[in-house]
Write a protein that holds these residues in place. Structure first.
Motif, PDB file in Angstrom:
ATOM      1  N   HIS A 130     -95.727  27.681  81.503  1.00  0.00           N
ATOM      2  CA  HIS A 130     -95.354  28.916  82.188  1.00  0.00           C
ATOM      3  C   HIS A 130     -94.159  29.519  81.462  1.00  0.00           C
ATOM      4  CE1 HIS A 130     -97.989  27.649  85.454  1.00  0.00           C
ATOM      5  NE2 HIS A 130     -97.440  26.457  85.320  1.00  0.00           N
ATOM      6  N   LEU A 131     -94.299  30.752  81.015  1.00  0.00           N
ATOM      7  CA  LEU A 131     -93.245  31.427  80.268  1.00  0.00           C
ATOM      8  C   LEU A 131     -92.724  32.611  81.077  1.00  0.00           C
ATOM      9  CD1 LEU A 131     -95.143  29.971  78.086  1.00  0.00           C
ATOM     10  CD2 LEU A 131     -94.075  31.505  76.447  1.00  0.00           C
ATOM     11  N   ASN A 132     -91.418  32.626  81.286  1.00  0.00           N
ATOM     12  CA  ASN A 132     -90.766  33.722  82.002  1.00  0.00           C
ATOM     13  C   ASN A 132     -89.490  34.066  81.238  1.00  0.00           C
ATOM     14  OD1 ASN A 132     -88.770  34.123  84.913  1.00  0.00           O
ATOM     15  ND2 ASN A 132     -90.161  35.643  84.087  1.00  0.00           N
TER      16      ASN A 132
ATOM     17  N   LEU B  51     -97.915  33.983  81.068  1.00  0.00           N
ATOM     18  CA  LEU B  51     -96.741  34.753  80.669  1.00  0.00           C
ATOM     19  C   LEU B  51     -96.302  35.704  81.778  1.00  0.00           C
ATOM     20  CD1 LEU B  51     -97.728  33.675  77.899  1.00  0.00           C
ATOM     21  CD2 LEU B  51     -97.141  35.895  76.919  1.00  0.00           C
TER      22      LEU B  51
ATOM     23  N   ASP C 122     -93.314  38.015  80.891  1.00  0.00           N
ATOM     24  CA  ASP C 122     -92.226  38.331  79.966  1.00  0.00           C
ATOM     25  C   ASP C 122     -91.857  39.807  80.026  1.00  0.00           C
ATOM     26  OD1 ASP C 122     -92.351  35.736  79.226  1.00  0.00           O
ATOM     27  OD2 ASP C 122     -92.785  36.081  77.108  1.00  0.00           O
TER      28      ASP C 122
ATOM     29  N   LEU D 105     -92.957  36.802  71.699  1.00  0.00           N
ATOM     30  CA  LEU D 105     -93.491  35.435  71.697  1.00  0.00           C
ATOM     31  C   LEU D 105     -94.298  35.233  70.419  1.00  0.00           C
ATOM     32  CD1 LEU D 105     -94.237  32.692  72.988  1.00  0.00           C
ATOM     33  CD2 LEU D 105     -96.144  33.872  74.103  1.00  0.00           C
TER      34      LEU D 105
ATOM     35  N   VAL E 243    -104.217  32.435  76.704  1.00  0.00           N
ATOM     36  CA  VAL E 243    -102.979  33.084  77.132  1.00  0.00           C
ATOM     37  C   VAL E 243    -103.300  34.133  78.195  1.00  0.00           C
ATOM     38  CG1 VAL E 243    -100.891  34.253  76.369  1.00  0.00           C
ATOM     39  CG2 VAL E 243    -102.093  32.715  74.799  1.00  0.00           C
TER      40      VAL E 243
ATOM     41  N   VAL F 277     -97.151  41.038  79.972  1.00  0.00           N
ATOM     42  CA  VAL F 277     -96.081  41.271  78.997  1.00  0.00           C
ATOM     43  C   VAL F 277     -95.654  42.725  79.130  1.00  0.00           C
ATOM     44  CG1 VAL F 277     -95.411  41.226  76.571  1.00  0.00           C
ATOM     45  CG2 VAL F 277     -97.066  39.566  77.434  1.00  0.00           C
TER      46      VAL F 277
ATOM     47  N   VAL G 122     -96.637  39.782  71.407  1.00  0.00           N
ATOM     48  CA  VAL G 122     -97.181  38.431  71.274  1.00  0.00           C
ATOM     49  C   VAL G 122     -97.886  38.346  69.935  1.00  0.00           C
ATOM     50  CG1 VAL G 122     -98.729  36.688  72.224  1.00  0.00           C
ATOM     51  CG2 VAL G 122     -97.486  38.218  73.778  1.00  0.00           C
TER      52      VAL G 122
END
Length: 234
Positions: free
Chosen positions: A137-139, A163, A165, A170, A209, A213, A218
């Motif tokens: 998990h990307l934040n 994501l 973001d 990224l 993914v 975003v 990305v």
């Protein structure tokens, strides 16, 4: 007036407001988002359920609205509830344990920090033999993040990245036979550059993914040496 639901009086109005109607802060909304991310990592929520609940949490104005996204998750104390003895939290599942939400809230021991990449105004690099969870998990806000999978220790062939973001970049660096699917991203003022194959997942690694975003980028690519060999026909 004592009881499980305390009340307060509106200034100058004499109105009584219950705990469920009390307003919540941005910090409380953000922390509930972290709990939902951890619930996904434990397999309690699907990605679709996570997205739906995150939208509800971000729009929540009262404790009642915010608690609604946590009410069926075991081992989570709801906003505005009194703390239980420490031992109760350890034995919580599958019953509920409740306490006021705060930035230092404890979480079940099965959740590891490696599941989450979260940064603010920072640069994050994961390289070398780092352990990759089946779901990440990307934040990230106003940050640059690089995830290099060329020497990473994989537990599964397929890895999902979710994501959320904002104004961040990224970069995904993958081995030569790996594949990356970026087709499910929700882009707002952002760009995607996929320099590797999208599938089918026949190599050692397949990245899927998802997520959103906003005003970022990305990029998926092979290591520089692999790109150089390809240019030279090697």
């Amino acid at each position: 007036m004592g009881g499980p639901e305390s009340v307060s009086k509106g200034v100058g109005s004499g109105d009584v407001v219950g705990d469920r109607e009390l307003r919540v802060s941005d910090a409380e909304r953000e922390h509930v988002g972290q709990l939902l991310q951890r619930a996904v990592g434990l397999g309690m929520l699907s990605l679709g359920e996570f997205t739906e609940r995150m939208d509800t949490a971000l729009a929540a104005k009262t404790r009642g609205e915010l608690n609604a996204v946590l009410i069926d998750l075991p081992g989570v104390r709801l906003v505005g509830q009194p703390a239980a003895p420490p031992s109760t939290f350890v034995n919580a599942a599958p019953s509920f344990v409740k306490r006021p939400i705060s930035p230092g809230l404890a979480v079940p021991s099965q959740v590891t920090p490696s599941n989450v990449v979260r940064s603010r105004l920072s640069g994050v690099n994961r390289r070398g033999p780092w352990q990759v969870a089946p779901m990440l998990h990307l934040n990230n806000w106003l940050s640059g993040v690089t995830l290099d999978f060329t020497e990473a220790i994989m537990s599964t062939q397929v890895v999902e990245l979710h994501l959320d973001d904002y104004l961040s970049s990224l970069t995904l660096i993958v081995p030569g036979e790996a594949t990356v699917d970026l087709n499910a991203l929700d882009l707002i003022g952002s760009s995607v550059n996929n320099k590797v194959r999208t599938g089918p997942p026949i190599g050692p690694l397949h990245l899927i993914v998802h997520g959103r975003v906003r005003f970022g980028s990305v990029t998926a690519k092979h290591p520089f040496r692999a790109q150089l060999r390809k240019l030279m026909g090697g």
